[in-house]
Structures are given as structure tokens and as C-alpha cells.
Design an enzyme around this catalytic site. Structure first.
Site, mmCIF file in Angstrom:
data_model
loop_
_atom_site.group_PDB
_atom_site.id
_atom_site.type_symbol
_atom_site.label_atom_id
_atom_site.label_comp_id
_atom_site.label_asym_id
_atom_site.label_seq_id
_atom_site.Cartn_x
_atom_site.Cartn_y
_atom_site.Cartn_z
ATOM 1 N N VAL A 109 -6.253 0.737 5.155
ATOM 2 C CA VAL A 109 -4.984 1.046 5.814
ATOM 3 C C VAL A 109 -4.423 2.304 5.144
ATOM 4 C CG1 VAL A 109 -4.458 -1.310 6.480
ATOM 5 C CG2 VAL A 109 -3.731 -0.523 4.226
ATOM 6 N N GLU A 114 -6.616 7.564 7.747
ATOM 7 C CA GLU A 114 -6.332 8.485 6.635
ATOM 8 C C GLU A 114 -4.853 8.910 6.690
ATOM 9 O OE1 GLU A 114 -7.837 9.432 3.850
ATOM 10 O OE2 GLU A 114 -9.532 8.156 4.335
ATOM 11 N N SER A 115 -4.123 8.519 5.659
ATOM 12 C CA SER A 115 -2.665 8.727 5.670
ATOM 13 C C SER A 115 -2.272 10.202 5.809
ATOM 14 C CB SER A 115 -2.037 8.126 4.416
ATOM 15 O OG SER A 115 -2.529 8.746 3.259
ATOM 16 N N CYS A 162 0.835 -1.216 0.000
ATOM 17 C CA CYS A 162 0.000 0.000 0.000
ATOM 18 C C CYS A 162 0.870 1.267 0.000
ATOM 19 C CB CYS A 162 -0.925 0.010 1.208
ATOM 20 S SG CYS A 162 -1.865 1.557 1.309
HETATM 21 N N1 LIG Z 1 -7.456 7.958 1.543
HETATM 22 C C1 LIG Z 1 -6.881 6.803 2.175
HETATM 23 C C2 LIG Z 1 -6.658 5.731 1.126
HETATM 24 C C3 LIG Z 1 -6.098 4.468 1.750
HETATM 25 C C4 LIG Z 1 -6.349 3.254 0.836
HETATM 26 O O1 LIG Z 1 -7.000 3.354 -0.231
HETATM 27 N N2 LIG Z 1 -5.830 2.104 1.267
HETATM 28 C C5 LIG Z 1 -6.082 0.896 0.528
HETATM 29 C C6 LIG Z 1 -4.819 0.043 0.399
HETATM 30 S S1 LIG Z 1 -3.549 0.862 -0.488
HETATM 31 C C7 LIG Z 1 -7.088 0.052 1.289
HETATM 32 O O2 LIG Z 1 -6.964 -0.102 2.483
HETATM 33 N N3 LIG Z 1 -8.055 -0.517 0.593
HETATM 34 C C8 LIG Z 1 -9.012 -1.408 1.201
HETATM 35 C C9 LIG Z 1 -10.404 -1.088 0.791
HETATM 36 O O3 LIG Z 1 -10.613 -0.134 0.029
HETATM 37 O O4 LIG Z 1 -11.296 -1.812 1.234
HETATM 38 C C10 LIG Z 1 -5.567 7.185 2.867
HETATM 39 O O5 LIG Z 1 -4.866 8.061 2.344
HETATM 40 O O6 LIG Z 1 -5.272 6.620 3.938
#
Ligand SMILES: N[C@@H](CCC(=O)N[C@@H](CS)C(=O)NCC(=O)O)C(=O)O
Length: 217
Positions: free
Chosen positions: A52, A64-65, A12
Site C-alpha cells: 500500500v 507507489e506513493s 503506513c
Molecule cells: N515505495 C512504496 C513503499 C510502500 C510500502 O513499503 N508499504 C508498506 C506498508 S508501509 C507495505 O505495503 N508493505 C507490505 C509488503 O512489503 O509486503 C511506496 O512509496 O508506495
């Protein structure tokens, strides 16, 4: 303060941003890897979005990162943002600008046909052109000072270098500002050490598993 715990998925890019910042600031932390295709119950109970990164801080949960990065930067001075409020706000805007490019990379990995892949690349090219034009300082985004913007784009440059190495797809070709920026970023220790050893193998497996056009081209 209790030791921080970061919940991660090995490939990720958003978690990778948190890892780079933690390493830059030399903050001790634990990391737990989950499989997002089968997220464990404890994670779903913890994460409001099911995504994550999640950071546990003294029994409290951050998600949220971008929010995690801002928190870590604020409580661990000196800040990796410029001091001037306007410059800082502009930096934050450019950090936001890079985020859709991660979605483009994901879509590219999942594209079953060359046509679909080319559509994704055309869209990404527009954003890369914009970035090439605004990247006027060197070596880092703000000149001499490494900052949060450099961190926000580092996982992208790593993935573009991966595409070039394994699939001869060079999205930085003809973009000398971005290429120089990428070279500088990918040589930095915190960034080299921000992924697991088998990072590329996992990405390759995902690409093959998705029957992506990349794997058959
Ligand atoms: N806006 C979020 C995006 C995080 C994101 O999309 N993470 C993905 C993995 S890279 C995830 O956990 N996806 C699981 C899902 O959408 O169910 C951030 O910046 O933390």
C-alpha cells in the site's frame, strides 16, 4: 470521475502522504483498510507489488506513493510543487531523500536489542544532520509556500514525536531547524487528521508485539 478509493494500512507512512495530499486538495475519497499480515485476495489481485498505498481511479490502479502524489497534484491544480523546473526537481530529490528514514523508523520498532537500535539511530542521525543543514527556509521547506516536500516528511515527524512522547527518544534534539519545521507541520489540520484515532495505540502494540528494545528499555 468516479470517487477515488485509497487502499491503506493504518500505520503506513506512505499511505499517510497520500491522505495528507487528498485532504490538502479537499478531494473526496473512500478509504479501505487492510491487514498487511493477512492481505485479502482482492488486494493481492489489485496490487502489483503487494504494497500500500494503492489508489483506484475510475477502475484503474495506481501504486507507489510518489507516483500517486504526482498524479493527484497534476490533476488537481494549483500544484503544490514550485513552478521553476529546477527547484521542482530539487524538491523531488529531497522528497526521495526522506523515504529511507521511514525504513529506519520501522527497523527501530523491530530492533530486539539496544545495540541494534543504536545502529539504526546512528544511520538515521546522518540523514537528519543533512536535512538540518539544508532546511534553511522557514516556516516551510520552500519558505512561505507549503509544498509536497512538507507532506513527504510529515509522517516522519509524527513518528519522531511519538518516540519522544512514549520512549523519551528525541531524534530532533539539538536540531533546531528540524524541530521548528516539525512543530509547524504537526500543527497543520490536514496532518493532524491524516491518521486514525488509535494510531499511537496501534504503534505501541506493534512495538510490544515485536518485543522491541524500546518496550523493555
Ligand atoms: N515505495 C512504496 C513503499 C510502500 C510500502 O513499503 N508499504 C508498506 C506498508 S508501509 C507495505 O505495503 N508493505 C507490505 C509488503 O512489503 O509486503 C511506496 O512509496 O508506495
Amino acid at each position: 470521475m468516479a470517487k477515488l478509493k485509497l487502499i491503506s494500512f493504518k500505520i503506513c507512512p506512505f499511505v499517510q502522504r497520500s491522505v495528507i495530499l487528498l485532504k490538502e486538495k479537499e478531494i473526496d475519497f473512500d478509504i479501505a483498510y487492510i491487514d498487511l499480515s493477512e492481505p485479502p485476495e482482492w488486494f493481492l489481485a489489485l496490487s502489483p507489488t503487494g504494497k500500500v498505498p494503492v489508489l483506484e481511479v475510475s477502475g484503474k490502479v495506481l501504486f507507489e506513493s510518489a507516483i500517486i502524489s504526482e498524479y493527484l497534484d497534476e490533476v488537481n491544480p494549483p500544484s503544490l510543487h514550485p513552478a521553476d523546473p529546477l527547484e521542482k526537481a530539487q524538491n523531488r530529490a529531497w522528497m526521495e531523500f526522506t523515504s529511507p528514514l521511514y525504513m529506519a523508523f520501522f527497523k527501530l520498532m523491530m530492533s530486539k536489542t539496544k545495540e541494534a537500535g543504536e545502529g539504526v539511530i546512528a544511520e538515521a542521525n546522518k540523514q537528519l544532520d543533512t536535512l538540518e543543514k539544508i532546511k534553511i527556509n522557514a516556516p516551510w521547506f520552500n519558505g512561505d509556500d507549503f509544498s509536497m516536500v512538507d507532506i513527504s516528511i510529515a509522517p516522519l515527524f509524527m513518528r519522531l514525536a511519538f518516540l519522544k512522547k512514549h520512549f523519551k527518544l528525541d531524534l530532533l534534539e539539538g536540531r533546531s531547524n528540524l524541530q521548528a519545521w516539525s512543530d509547524k507541520i504537526l500543527a497543520r489540520e490536514s496532518i493532524i487528521n491524516s491518521v486514525v484515532d488509535d494510531f499511537e495505540d496501534i504503534l505501541l502494540m506493534r512495538i510490544r508485539g515485536a518485543e522491541s528494545f524500546l518496550a523493555i528499555a
